[in-house]
Design a protein around this motif. Structure first.
Motif, PDB file in Angstrom:
ATOM      1  N   VAL A  73      -5.659 -12.011 -28.083  1.00 17.15           N
ATOM      2  CA  VAL A  73      -7.045 -12.335 -27.727  1.00 17.15           C
ATOM      3  C   VAL A  73      -7.137 -12.866 -26.302  1.00 17.15           C
ATOM      4  O   VAL A  73      -8.101 -12.576 -25.573  1.00 17.15           O
ATOM      5  CB  VAL A  73      -7.614 -13.365 -28.735  1.00 17.15           C
ATOM      6  N   LEU A  74      -6.136 -13.625 -25.891  1.00 16.68           N
ATOM      7  CA  LEU A  74      -6.167 -14.217 -24.557  1.00 16.68           C
ATOM      8  C   LEU A  74      -5.670 -13.276 -23.463  1.00 16.68           C
ATOM      9  O   LEU A  74      -5.844 -13.570 -22.270  1.00 16.68           O
ATOM     10  CB  LEU A  74      -5.318 -15.492 -24.544  1.00 16.68           C
ATOM     11  N   SER A  75      -5.064 -12.147 -23.829  1.00 18.77           N
ATOM     12  CA  SER A  75      -4.460 -11.266 -22.837  1.00 18.77           C
ATOM     13  C   SER A  75      -5.478 -10.745 -21.829  1.00 18.77           C
ATOM     14  O   SER A  75      -5.250 -10.792 -20.613  1.00 18.77           O
ATOM     15  CB  SER A  75      -3.765 -10.088 -23.523  1.00 18.77           C
ATOM     16  N   VAL A  76      -6.601 -10.240 -22.326  1.00 18.60           N
ATOM     17  CA  VAL A  76      -7.599  -9.668 -21.416  1.00 18.60           C
ATOM     18  C   VAL A  76      -8.296 -10.741 -20.580  1.00 18.60           C
ATOM     19  O   VAL A  76      -8.437 -10.576 -19.359  1.00 18.60           O
ATOM     20  CB  VAL A  76      -8.606  -8.801 -22.194  1.00 18.60           C
ATOM     21  N   PRO A  77      -8.767 -11.863 -21.177  1.00 14.58           N
ATOM     22  CA  PRO A  77      -9.350 -12.907 -20.317  1.00 14.58           C
ATOM     23  C   PRO A  77      -8.378 -13.421 -19.253  1.00 14.58           C
ATOM     24  O   PRO A  77      -8.776 -13.664 -18.109  1.00 14.58           O
ATOM     25  CB  PRO A  77      -9.725 -14.015 -21.308  1.00 14.58           C
ATOM     26  N   LEU A  78      -7.110 -13.590 -19.632  1.00 15.96           N
ATOM     27  CA  LEU A  78      -6.137 -14.042 -18.641  1.00 15.96           C
ATOM     28  C   LEU A  78      -5.919 -12.993 -17.564  1.00 15.96           C
ATOM     29  O   LEU A  78      -5.777 -13.318 -16.379  1.00 15.96           O
ATOM     30  CB  LEU A  78      -4.816 -14.383 -19.324  1.00 15.96           C
TER      31      LEU A  78
END
Length: 429
Positions: A73-78
């Motif tokens: 879930v955090l891969s794209v925002p990061l």
């Protein structure tokens, strides 16, 4: 989302690049040692802790699944943050979220709340995202013909912390015995502190930012913010058969590894293994994952990415065979887990290098975030299914299913080799 122009602190010329590469690599290596220690210390007993809190084996696999889901879930925002602001802010934020998640895990265990535990595990996964993204930071300034080696050197650095982590899990658990915290939650308290140190190290020393520096050195035609958007990254992957193979490689390798590894402590426990023995087996597995990554990097640069992808398929298949038929043979299980880590290393290094080779330079950060999203989403599904498979069938069946996942990967690699003119690296500006 498009990138925001950010200045690079100080001019960097071609003569200063070798020294800068070495310094950036040293910082990333140090952060990987700490990050690997934190992740491995916590994750070693995650399934056991989840089983204690949930009270059932069938839900135990949700703990690593929540971690992988958090990473996904955090891969794209990061990736979007790194695309806009550089590697350093993204890595620092990821480690801070990981520390917060580890604290929530401890709280969930203390109050015997399984939902709170899963929420914390999802936040804990942010630290894994930081560790994964660091390999791409190492490639930002690397020469094309040494890109796989640059990636593999940073992956290797995780060995030190990751091998020590499972072995200090038991002492970490005993250290909190007087605080009203379950022993199996103690490692997460230690992990929170380690992640805070990692965040501080990156914030202070990862300067100048490698991604922003690479952009400053790029030709003018590659400096368009639109070319660095998440949408551009997705389009670049769709347009390249080799990039698509890279995504499938890291996704399948990671899914097979997470699914089998997450349920191995439970299977070992069924066959009388102690927590200390489980820690040793997981340490051997993690050594296979990281210790030989420089070998995989050199093989990938020397013989081509596709050849090492084939090696990854073979190693993962052998691992499933050994672990799935081990039964009470703890030594055979350990050998299978070691090969499982080795196959993961081959797949991750070769797939990451192939992806970086196969997309235009402006779109790389976005494509790399998409890769981590794909691999962790797939592994999250695999981890969730792993607990159910073991509960309803057996650990042997889990390994058989993991082996079946390798068939389409092998077929796609052969097809890509036949339809492209070269199996070696294809450097892009």
């Amino acid at each position: 989302m498009t990138a925001v122009e950010r200045p690079v602190a100080g001019p960097v010329d071609a003569d200063g690049l070798p020294a800068l590469r070495r310094r950036i690599s040293a910082v990333l290596v140090a952060s990987q040692i700490l990050g690997g220690l934190g992740v491995a210390t916590g994750i070693a007993l995650a399934v056991v802790l989840a089983q204690e809190v949930a009270g059932t084996e069938s839900l135990a696999g949700l703990a690593p699944t929540a971690t992988v889901a958090g990473t996904a879930v955090l891969s794209v925002p990061l990736a979007a943050l790194m695309t806009a602001r550089g590697r350093r802010p993204g890595l620092v934020l990821a480690y801070l979220i990981g520390a917060l998640g580890a604290g929530v895990v401890v709280a969930g265990a203390a109050v015997d709340s399984f939902p709170l535990l899963l929420l914390g595990m999802a936040g804990f996964g942010a630290a894994s995202s930081a560790n994964l993204q660091a390999r791409f930071a190492a490639a930002d300034l690397a020469e094309p013909q040494r890109r796989a080696r640059a990636i593999s050197n940073v992956v290797w650095a995780t060995t030190i912390g990751a091998v020590l982590g499972p072995n200090i899990a038991a002492p970490a658990g005993r250290s909190v015995s007087g605080l009203g915290i379950p022993e199996t939650a103690g490692p997460f308290l230690w992990a929170a502190g380690v992640f805070l140190l990692s965040a501080l190290l990156v914030a202070v020393l990862l300067r100048p930012d490698p991604l922003l520096t690479a952009r400053a050195l790029a030709p003018v035609e590659e400096q368009s913010p639109a070319a660095r958007s998440i949408r551009a990254g997705m389009a670049a992957v769709r347009a390249s058969p080799r990039a698509r193979l890279a995504l499938v490689t890291v996704a399948v390798s990671h899914t097979a590894m997470v699914s089998v590894m997450s349920m191995t402590p439970v299977d070992l426990g069924h066959h009388g293994a102690s927590i200390d023995l489980i820690g040793l087996v997981i340490s051997g597995h993690i050594a296979g994952m990281y210790a030989f990554s420089p070998v995989m990097g050199r093989l990938s640069d020397r013989f081509g990415r596709l050849s090492v992808i084939g090696l990854a398929v073979a190693l993962l298949a052998c691992a499933a065979l050994l672990a799935g038929t081990a039964g009470a043979g703890h030594g055979q299980t350990a050998a299978g887990l070691f090969l499982l880590g080795l196959g993961w290393s081959a797949g991750l290094v070769s797939g990451s290098a192939l992806l970086t080779d196969s997309v235009p330079a402006p779109a790389r950060a976005a494509a790399q975030g998409l890769s981590d999203l794909t691999m962790n989403t797939s592994a999250g599904i695999g981890g969730a299914a792993a607990g159910l498979i073991v509960a309803q069938a057996s650990y042997g069946w889990l390994n058989l299913i993991a082996a079946c996942l390798l068939l389409p990967l092998g077929a796609l690699a052969l097809f890509t080799r036949r339809t492209t003119t070269s199996s070696g690296p294809t450097p892009t500006p």
